[in-house]
Design an enzyme around this catalytic site. Sequence first.
Site, mmCIF file in Angstrom:
data_model
loop_
_atom_site.group_PDB
_atom_site.id
_atom_site.type_symbol
_atom_site.label_atom_id
_atom_site.label_comp_id
_atom_site.label_asym_id
_atom_site.label_seq_id
_atom_site.Cartn_x
_atom_site.Cartn_y
_atom_site.Cartn_z
ATOM 1 N N GLY A 17 5.743 1.825 14.760
ATOM 2 C CA GLY A 17 4.282 1.918 14.894
ATOM 3 C C GLY A 17 3.910 2.114 16.352
ATOM 4 O O GLY A 17 4.492 1.491 17.233
ATOM 5 N N ASP A 29 2.596 -6.760 17.483
ATOM 6 C CA ASP A 29 2.860 -8.011 16.759
ATOM 7 C C ASP A 29 3.401 -9.118 17.671
ATOM 8 O O ASP A 29 3.373 -10.295 17.300
ATOM 9 C CB ASP A 29 3.873 -7.767 15.626
ATOM 10 C CG ASP A 29 3.395 -6.706 14.658
ATOM 11 O OD1 ASP A 29 2.186 -6.452 14.612
ATOM 12 O OD2 ASP A 29 4.242 -6.125 13.953
ATOM 13 N N ARG A 88 -23.702 -16.197 6.863
ATOM 14 C CA ARG A 88 -22.579 -15.770 6.018
ATOM 15 C C ARG A 88 -21.255 -16.312 6.540
ATOM 16 O O ARG A 88 -21.126 -16.633 7.716
ATOM 17 C CB ARG A 88 -22.441 -14.241 6.064
ATOM 18 C CG ARG A 88 -23.391 -13.518 5.187
ATOM 19 C CD ARG A 88 -23.253 -12.025 5.443
ATOM 20 N NE ARG A 88 -24.134 -11.288 4.562
ATOM 21 C CZ ARG A 88 -24.642 -10.093 4.844
ATOM 22 N NH1 ARG A 88 -24.366 -9.497 5.986
ATOM 23 N NH2 ARG A 88 -25.425 -9.488 3.973
ATOM 24 N N MET A 148 -3.793 -7.747 12.029
ATOM 25 C CA MET A 148 -2.392 -7.345 11.808
ATOM 26 C C MET A 148 -1.418 -8.377 12.390
ATOM 27 O O MET A 148 -1.829 -9.444 12.829
ATOM 28 C CB MET A 148 -2.137 -5.976 12.424
ATOM 29 C CG MET A 148 -2.614 -4.821 11.574
ATOM 30 S SD MET A 148 -2.121 -3.257 12.326
ATOM 31 C CE MET A 148 -2.402 -2.128 10.959
ATOM 32 N N GLY A 149 -0.147 -8.030 12.405
ATOM 33 C CA GLY A 149 0.861 -8.913 12.998
ATOM 34 C C GLY A 149 2.097 -9.074 12.138
ATOM 35 O O GLY A 149 3.017 -9.806 12.494
ATOM 36 N N ARG A 207 -18.090 -12.301 3.420
ATOM 37 C CA ARG A 207 -17.754 -10.884 3.622
ATOM 38 C C ARG A 207 -16.421 -10.751 4.357
ATOM 39 O O ARG A 207 -15.991 -11.679 5.029
ATOM 40 C CB ARG A 207 -18.833 -10.190 4.446
ATOM 41 C CG ARG A 207 -20.202 -10.172 3.793
ATOM 42 C CD ARG A 207 -20.210 -9.298 2.551
ATOM 43 N NE ARG A 207 -21.541 -9.227 1.993
ATOM 44 C CZ ARG A 207 -22.440 -8.291 2.311
ATOM 45 N NH1 ARG A 207 -22.126 -7.348 3.183
ATOM 46 N NH2 ARG A 207 -23.631 -8.298 1.765
ATOM 47 N N GLN A 219 -6.713 -1.908 15.826
ATOM 48 C CA GLN A 219 -6.020 -2.772 16.794
ATOM 49 C C GLN A 219 -4.918 -2.030 17.546
ATOM 50 O O GLN A 219 -4.399 -2.524 18.543
ATOM 51 C CB GLN A 219 -5.390 -3.974 16.066
ATOM 52 C CG GLN A 219 -6.420 -4.911 15.488
ATOM 53 C CD GLN A 219 -5.852 -5.752 14.351
ATOM 54 O OE1 GLN A 219 -5.504 -6.888 14.543
ATOM 55 N NE2 GLN A 219 -5.755 -5.175 13.166
HETATM 56 O O1 F6P Z 1 4.222 -3.478 13.539
HETATM 57 C C1 F6P Z 1 2.958 -3.049 13.887
HETATM 58 C C2 F6P Z 1 2.065 -2.960 12.678
HETATM 59 O O2 F6P Z 1 0.782 -2.526 13.096
HETATM 60 C C3 F6P Z 1 1.952 -4.241 11.861
HETATM 61 O O3 F6P Z 1 1.092 -5.193 12.435
HETATM 62 C C4 F6P Z 1 1.490 -3.696 10.538
HETATM 63 O O4 F6P Z 1 1.849 -4.547 9.463
HETATM 64 C C5 F6P Z 1 2.236 -2.388 10.433
HETATM 65 O O5 F6P Z 1 2.582 -2.017 11.761
HETATM 66 C C6 F6P Z 1 1.449 -1.280 9.800
HETATM 67 O O6 F6P Z 1 2.262 -0.156 9.728
HETATM 68 P P1 F6P Z 1 1.744 1.319 9.427
HETATM 69 O O7 F6P Z 1 1.056 1.821 10.651
HETATM 70 O O8 F6P Z 1 2.964 2.077 9.111
HETATM 71 O O9 F6P Z 1 0.767 1.201 8.291
#
Ligand code: F6P
Length: 343
Positions: free
Chosen positions: A11, A128, A163, A170-171, A267, A275
């Site tokens: 990624g 991450d 709300r 992510m992570g 929500r 991110q």
């Molecule tokens: O490892 C980085 C990351 O953004 C993770 O946080 C996330 O789970 C994953 O990659 C998403 O991957 P993709 O961009 O292939 O959907």
Amino acid sequence: MQKIGILTGGGDCPGLNPVIRAAVRKGLLEGYELLGIKDGWKGLVENNTMPLDVNAISGILNKGGTILGTSRTNPYKKEGMLPKVMDNFKKMGLYALIAVGGEDTLGVASKLVDDGLTNIVGVPKTIDNDLSATDYTFGFDTALNIATEAIDRLHTTAESHHRIMVVEVMGRHAGWIAVEVGIAGGADVTLIPEVPINIEEVCNVINKRHTRGKAFSIIVVAEGAQFKDKGAILQEQKLDAFGHVRLGGIGEALAAEIEKRTGYETRVVVLGHLQRGGSPTAFDRVLGTRLGVKAIELIKDKKFNRMVALQGIKIIDVPLKDAVKELKTVDLELYSITKVFSG
Ligand code: F6P
């Protein structure tokens, strides 16, 4: 002139271009020729490259993503790819290779060293922040700042509408983004993969806040967080070339449960790939630059099969294998800080 190849795999994240720029500038100063390998390991399989001279890397310091492109190609997954990697490494005339990536890309780098491509140096990246042997990976700070800004914005609208806002970050299987954004953004509850979700506790915090006149709450949940009795929520069952499932959806499930139990309108905001986009923060530019320079120094010193890393305030190098041997999960002492601000 000895030639050094550079690839970025897995990624993308802000900070990759500063690494490429730094490695090229330092490499040229040291008398090397630099070659960009496109789209991670895929470029080595397909012999897809681009020259990296001083003009190619001009003006990229502040740009997110990677000028080399990236992919999640795993040359150990499909038969026939590995011989192509070996063959193309020779055809490209490479003396050494800098592999910039996370646990997957560096895992492949480490295996390739075992299989005979000895002159490899790794550079750790990932939003991450889950790589062992380095205190921080670049990309993380930028992701954290994007998520913090998002939570600041959500606070005002959550408060106006009374709300509950669930923010999914992510992570993967580590809660680093969640825990740090929970602290930086002042979340009322922070949920991470390392600690199963206790839904009763979450609702108690929300109710306690209502009782003291705070009719809104911000709940941060890591995409890999899990309810006590259920596994992680998967977007699809398909695995990528490295065997990873695609996470996502815990925010929706959590919001539904909170609304059902408390009766308060809830929500969800999924920050997702936002991110990973945009300009790197100053911290990530500096870290990426230092790591890129150090990678060339290792090659110059013939210190191969190593990964450059940040430990304390120093850039050091560690065995490549140490970087991928285990996932760095959240320190529970750090997590306990979020509890001070719950309720
Ligand atoms: O490892 C980085 C990351 O953004 C993770 O946080 C996330 O789970 C994953 O990659 C998403 O991957 P993709 O961009 O292939 O959907």
